[in-house]
Design an enzyme around this catalytic site. Structure first.
Site, short mmCIF file in Angstrom:
data_model
loop_
_atom_site.label_atom_id
_atom_site.label_comp_id
_atom_site.label_asym_id
_atom_site.label_seq_id
_atom_site.Cartn_x
_atom_site.Cartn_y
_atom_site.Cartn_z
N TYR A 166 -3.11 6.23 -0.09
CA TYR A 166 -2.70 7.23 -1.07
C TYR A 166 -2.89 6.70 -2.49
O TYR A 166 -3.40 7.40 -3.37
CB TYR A 166 -1.25 7.58 -0.80
CG TYR A 166 -0.66 8.70 -1.62
CD1 TYR A 166 -0.86 10.03 -1.26
CD2 TYR A 166 0.13 8.44 -2.73
CE1 TYR A 166 -0.30 11.07 -1.99
CE2 TYR A 166 0.69 9.46 -3.47
CZ TYR A 166 0.48 10.78 -3.09
OH TYR A 166 1.05 11.79 -3.83
N LYS A 170 -5.36 8.31 -5.29
CA LYS A 170 -4.80 8.89 -6.50
C LYS A 170 -5.27 8.17 -7.76
O LYS A 170 -5.36 8.78 -8.84
CB LYS A 170 -3.27 8.89 -6.42
CG LYS A 170 -2.71 9.87 -5.41
CD LYS A 170 -3.22 11.29 -5.64
CE LYS A 170 -2.47 12.32 -4.84
NZ LYS A 170 -3.03 13.68 -5.02
#
Length: 316
Positions: A166, A170
């Site tokens: 993640y 991101k």
């Protein structure tokens, strides 16, 4: 006082069936936008499909007098991304606003994370961003107008435990937005990043009982402004968390220039290298990349000029 309107604008919201995406879609539609609500209806880990979340939001919009269409393609593939944007172009003839919000979570420590879990998360968050930006960007440039809002995270800025996949995705989204901002500047296309935080299903397993109010409705207006024609910024990052809206930036120290370095020199100068008493920011647009290089080159030239002025003797 009436809020800013999106009449005659067409918006695409990925992950628009629940949580933050739903709030974005409802706000944009409520202010007059025609909205493509994209959501394949997957689980939090992206393992299943269910068309009902997107359909439910569309029904909610149309019941309130707005206009919307559901799309259940996945951003995780190039074909899915193209189909999402094609829905806007074929149904409404244009795309003015693109909000990439779709996301999944697969938690594991860095020591234990599987390659499948890494790829699955990157596919949705980072590659997914490219898969929708790539077909939308030329259409926006041709029209001379566009607003792109990509979603990063506190995890993308600062990292977090058990979400290497993640965090990587991101962080990568910021680079994509920066390039879209630079290349879109001459065509009326602006691209920015939202770093949102809200209590949604992604907070499953976290004790939020002591949190202040932090629902999606505190984030949606920030995304709305970034998507509006009055948006005055591009290539920037806005944070929206629990009612706080802030700008996040990449900063550098002025640094230290030497005509040559040894390993020990680096250690001996580390305090000065890391000195944050004065910082330097290079705005993405019009040319942060070039300004960064010119700044470093300038330090080298200044030292060379000073050396010449002192007859080749320069005291540190």
């Amino acid at each position: 006082m009436s809020d800013l309107r999106f009449d005659d604008r067409v918006a695409v919201v990925t992950g628009g069936g629940r949580g933050l995406g739903r709030a974005y879609a409802l706000l944009l539609a409520g202010q007059g936008a025609k909205v493509v609500v994209n959501d394949p209806g997957g689980s939090l880990t992206g393992d299943s499909d269910d068309a009902s979340p997107a359909d439910d939001v569309v029904r909610e919009i149309t019941a309130a007098g707005g206009e919307a269409v559901a799309n259940t393609d996945s951003v995780a593939t190039p074909e899915g991304g193209k189909a999402i944007i094609a829905t806007a172009l074929e149904r409404y003839g244009r795309i003015d606003v693109l909000v990439h919000n779709a996301g999944i979570v697969r938690r594991a420590s860095l020591k234990e994370m599987t390659y499948d879990d890494f790829e699955a998360v990157v596919d949705v968050h980072l590659r997914g961003a490219f898969h929708v930006v790539r077909p939308a960007f030329p259409a926006m440039c041709d029209a001379g107008y566009g607003r792109i809002v990509l979603t990063s995270s506190i995890g993308g800025l600062y990292g977090n435990h058990e979400v290497a996949n993640y965090a990587v995705a991101k962080a990568g989204v910021i680079g994509l937005s920066n390039v879209a901002a630079m290349e879109g500047a001459a065509h009326g296309v602006k691209s920015n990043v939202i770093v949102p935080a809200a209590v949604t299903r992604m907070a499953q397993g976290i004790d939020t009982s002591a949190y202040p109010p932090m629902g999606p409705e505190l984030v949606a207006p920030v995304v709305g402004w970034l998507g509006h024609e009055s948006c005055s910024i591009t290539g920037e990052i806005l944070v929206a968390l629990a009612g706080r809206v802030a700008r996040a930036v990449v900063t550098e120290t002025p640094g230290v220039y030497r005509p040559s370095w040894s390993i020990s020199d680096v250690g001996e100068h580390m305090s000065a290298i890391r000195d944050m008493s004065e910082t330097v920011v290079f705005p993405v647009v019009p040319d942060g990349h070039g300004e960064h290089i010119r700044y470093s080159f300038g330090m080298a030239r200044q030292t060379a000029d000073a050396t010449r002025e002192t007859g080749g003797v320069l005291h540190a």
